[in-house]
Scaffold this active site. Structure first.
Site, PDB file in Angstrom:
ATOM      1  N   ASP A   1       0.891  -0.994   0.119  1.00  0.00           N
ATOM      2  CA  ASP A   1       0.058   0.122  -0.074  1.00  0.00           C
ATOM      3  C   ASP A   1       0.951   1.248   0.212  1.00  0.00           C
ATOM      4  O   ASP A   1       1.839   1.410   0.610  1.00  0.00           O
ATOM      5  CB  ASP A   1      -0.841   0.158   1.261  1.00  0.00           C
TER       6      ASP A   1
ATOM      7  N   GLU B   1      -6.336   4.198  -5.992  1.00  0.00           N
ATOM      8  CA  GLU B   1      -7.551   4.586  -5.101  1.00  0.00           C
ATOM      9  C   GLU B   1      -7.897   6.034  -5.672  1.00  0.00           C
ATOM     10  O   GLU B   1      -7.590   6.817  -5.295  1.00  0.00           O
ATOM     11  CB  GLU B   1      -7.235   4.637  -3.446  1.00  0.00           C
TER      12      GLU B   1
ATOM     13  N   HIS C   1     -11.275  -2.609   3.732  1.00  0.00           N
ATOM     14  CA  HIS C   1     -11.098  -2.054   4.888  1.00  0.00           C
ATOM     15  C   HIS C   1     -11.667  -1.004   5.377  1.00  0.00           C
ATOM     16  O   HIS C   1     -11.883  -0.358   6.392  1.00  0.00           O
ATOM     17  CB  HIS C   1      -9.520  -1.824   5.385  1.00  0.00           C
ATOM     18  N   ASP C   2     -12.159   0.101   4.256  1.00  0.00           N
ATOM     19  CA  ASP C   2     -13.020   1.167   4.535  1.00  0.00           C
ATOM     20  C   ASP C   2     -14.669   0.977   4.504  1.00  0.00           C
ATOM     21  O   ASP C   2     -15.075   2.145   4.596  1.00  0.00           O
ATOM     22  CB  ASP C   2     -12.547   2.291   3.454  1.00  0.00           C
TER      23      ASP C   2
ATOM     24  N   ASP D   1      -2.808   4.902  -2.370  1.00  0.00           N
ATOM     25  CA  ASP D   1      -3.709   5.525  -1.306  1.00  0.00           C
ATOM     26  C   ASP D   1      -4.150   7.257  -1.903  1.00  0.00           C
ATOM     27  O   ASP D   1      -2.954   7.759  -2.039  1.00  0.00           O
ATOM     28  CB  ASP D   1      -3.120   5.475  -0.108  1.00  0.00           C
TER      29      ASP D   1
END
Ligand code: NOJ
Length: 558
Positions: A99, A258, A330-331, A201
């Site tokens: 990430d 993302e 995970h969000d 990210d």
């Protein structure tokens, strides 16, 4: 046929390190734990792992606040553990994506610390330090997690630094070439360690349109959402071109941004020559977020709207690029809780969701536990939640004068902690996640929902996911499922989500009856054979396809 690429053929399994598997009994998942479960991931058929941040961090935003890009967090292991994971995964044909968080660092990162301790240091300009106006912040931007996006600099008068997320996550200044160079060096260092690529990210936020003063507010707090000034701003293209040229383009890696890319920029961002290989769209996952941005307002969406979003996103991306598809991460809260009424959550509906996901065009991402049908957790009090965003949202609701129980219910239903609970491996203590005391509560439903139980049955959700993955990665249908054209079907029939994938004359249809009601659809069923169904029996005679409540079928004409 479109160009073949290994990353188009990948199935990504997202691992949240702290909650996957604890190997040393300290109650926190770790890298060695992940390595020990590689056979499980391999068994499912995934061939790529996306590892959420496991760098040194104060964990104020669960690792998305990085204090050292080069060091693994001691809580989850040491660098050698990670190198071992990469190597062992490689032996099984699994690539590891790191990430990459480059919009901000932690305030505990060395650069920020140096910027604080010496206002004349070169690191000052790595971030956004700005003078205020009579002790007030330079403008009235609201951070993503609520409150002003400016934090006073300790010990300095009338001086502030910018943070789009929490105050422990100062934003990096991408207009500074030396800072960018440091990031490129770090990226290439990781690629040289043998990783398969990156999930990147918040990357659309890196170029800031710095305007000062009191801007028109969009809320009662007198602030205006920072997103308007920092998402996809003019000039970002040059930054992303340079980033790609200095790093990604030099290697055969996978880059997943993302980034909700606007329709007219799909080619630029994720086309064959785009900045990234693929990106995540947020529209379907965020269907339960109120449009007003006031998260505590109830949302009222329909299956037809969800269907329209899915079809629109698939068509938009197909026109010019490649996407990464997902229902969970995970969000997000768990997809079954998001998309289904409580009373309809069961194995049939869980398999139904998996069918929708794994037939889409694009590289699918499965979030840990999704393949065994893990559900949201219900905790008793806000103090039991760990997620910084959940706490911010709760406080905002209380500040707005709303009923505390109402705020609690609304916030926790969508809390990111719902998906961050420990992975449920078996029905022993702590679901087999840890021998110690788990850092976060294990969902009490683990006695029923766990890997061991799922592995025992040919009819389990896990077995169904595995079969779907097999279909698109190794079966004779692979090329159609990966490279085939996406064509919507029955797009005006209420509560049906259906599409086909076409390659030449070969056709595979995914048809889902997304409601608790039997229907029949006009289809020349005798032309097709059934590849998958979430019901055991399917009546294939006659001119109509009779679909049971929440039935999902995969049909092929060859
Ligand atoms: C997106 C990540 O997925 C999320 O978990 C994080 O809070 C923000 N970016 C900030 O890094």
């Amino acid at each position: 046929m479109e160009e073949k690429k290994w990353w188009k053929e990948a199935v990504i399994y997202e691992v949240y390190p702290k909650s996957f598997k604890d190997s040393n009994g300290d109650g926190i998942g770790d890298i060695k734990g992940i390595t020990s479960q590689l056979p499980y991931i391999k068994g499912l058929g995934a061939n790529t792992i996306w590892l959420c941040p496991c760098y040194k961090s104060p964990w104020s935003d669960n690792g998305y606040d990085i204090a050292d890009y080069y060091q693994v967090a001691p809580e989850v292991g040491v660098n050698e553990d990670l190198y071992e994971l990469i190597e062992k995964a490689g032996e099984l044909g699994i690539k590891v994506l790191m990430d990459l968080v480059m919009n901000h660092t932690s305030d505990e990162h060395e650069w920020f610390q140096k910027a604080l301790s010496d206002p004349d240091s070169q690191y000052r300009d790595y971030y956004f330090f700005r003078e205020g106006v009579n002790g007030q912040p330079p403008n009235n931007w609201r951070s993503y997690f609520g409150g002003s996006a400016w934090e006073p600099v300790p010990g300095e008068e009338n001086m502030f630094y910018l943070h789009a997320f929490t105050k422990k996550m100062p934003d990096l200044n991408w207009d500074n070439p030396a800072m960018r160079k440091e990031l490129y060096k770090m990226i290439n260092w990781w690629i040289d360690k043998g990783i398969g690529g990156f999930r990147i990210d918040a990357i659309l936020n890196i170029k800031k349109n710095m305007v000062y003063g009191t801007l028109e507010a969009d809320g009662d707090d007198g602030l205006v959402g920072i997103q308007k000034y920092i998402i996809n701003q003019p000039g970002i293209g040059e930054l992303l071109s340079e980033l790609k040229a200095q790093t990604f383009s030099r290697y055969d890696i996978m880059t997943v941004a993302e980034a909700a890319v606007p329709d007219e920029q799909v080619a630029e961002f994720i086309g064959p020559d785009g900045y990234f290989n693929m990106s995540f769209d947020f529209r379907a996952a965020d269907i339960d977020v109120p449009e007003s941005g006031e998260w505590y307002e109830p949302t009222d969406w329909t299956v037809n709207q969800l269907r329209d979003i899915f079809l629109t996103v698939q068509k938009e991306v197909q026109n010019a690029g490649w996407g990464a598809t997902y229902l969970e991460n995970h969000d997000q809260n768990r997809s079954v809780n998001k998309y289904l009424p409580e009373s309809d959550i069961n194995d049939i509906t869980k398999k139904m969701l998996g069918t929708i996901l794994l037939g889409f065009r694009g590289t699918p991402v499965i979030y840990q536990g999704e393949e065994i049908g893990m559900e949201n957790i219900r905790l008793d009090s806000i103090d039991q939640y760990a997620d910084v965003q959940t706490h911010h949202q709760y406080q905002e609701g209380i500040k707005a004068g709303l009923d505390a129980q109402y705020v609690f219910n609304t916030v926790t239903k969508r809390s990111r902690d719902n998906s961050r609970t420990p992975m449920q491996w078996n029905n022993s203590k702590n679901a087999g996640f840890t021998d110690g005391t788990s850092w976060f509560p294990v969902n009490p439903d683990y006695a029923k929902i766990n890997v061991e139980t799922e592995l025992q049955s040919d009819n389990s959700i896990y077995a169904y996911y595995k079969a779907l993955i097999h279909l698109r990665t190794v079966s004779q249908y692979k090329d159609t499922l990966i490279y085939g054209k996406f064509v919507p079907m029955f797009d005006t029939v209420d509560n049906v989500i259906a599409y086909k994938r076409q390659l030449g004359t070969q056709e595979i249809q995914f048809i889902v009856n997304f409601q608790n009601k039997r229907i029949d659809l006009d289809i020349d069923i005798e032309q097709f054979k059934v590849l998958m169904s979430n019901y055991e029996a399917l009546d294939l005679t006659g001119a109509k396809l009779v679909m049971e409540p929440y039935q999902a079928v995969v049909l092929s004409n060859y």
